[in-house]
Design a protein around this motif. Structure first.
Motif: not given
Length: 141
Positions: A7-8, A45, A47, A60, A65, A92-93, A96-98, A100
């Motif tokens: 989770s973030t 950010l 995790f 982290r 971004y 997962t890290v 993460h969409p942010s 990319q």
């Protein structure tokens, strides 16, 4: 083996656990003052990795971004290692969409090169272009 939940959500982080690990067990942040650790979490950010509701992993990313990210403070607590949780956390890290489309993602690692290389991390392609200010013992008096 229980599944790792990631989770973030910063409110789920076990900040005392993170602080204890970084200040007492890590190879990179021994002695870090709690207010410094708290500021690092607040400005990243984050995790958290959880097994049966207990935090067992953390990472982290410090990022704008848009173009750059720096992966930091990646760990799995010792009693939960060798279960693939670090790999799951990094997958997962990095997905993460942010995060990319970043031009560069960096990290510093003294002993986990094999793990990070599985995710495309390499020695700098142009090491002569990278500079740093590094104070390895800043938290140790």
């Amino acid at each position: 083996m229980s599944a790792l939940q990631i989770s973030t959500d910063r409110t789920e982080l076990d900040v005392p656990l993170i602080y204890r690990f970084l200040s007492e067990q890590s190879t990179w942040a021994v002695g870090i003052p709690r207010p410094v650790g708290d500021r690092a979490i607040e400005n990243s950010l984050c995790f958290g990795g959880y097994v049966d509701g207990r935090q067992v992993a953390f990472a982290r990313v410090v990022t704008d971004y848009a173009t750059f990210g720096s992966l930091a403070d990646v760990f799995v607590v010792p009693e939960y290692r060798r279960r693939g949780y670090a790999t799951e956390l990094l997958e997962t890290v990095l997905a993460h969409p942010s995060l990319q489309g970043l031009r560069r993602m960096s990290l510093a690692s003294a002993n986990a090169h094999a793990l990070f290389e599985k995710f495309g991390f390499t020695a700098p392609q142009q090491p002569d272009t990278l500079l740093e200010r590094y104070f390895p013992n800043i938290y140790v008096s």
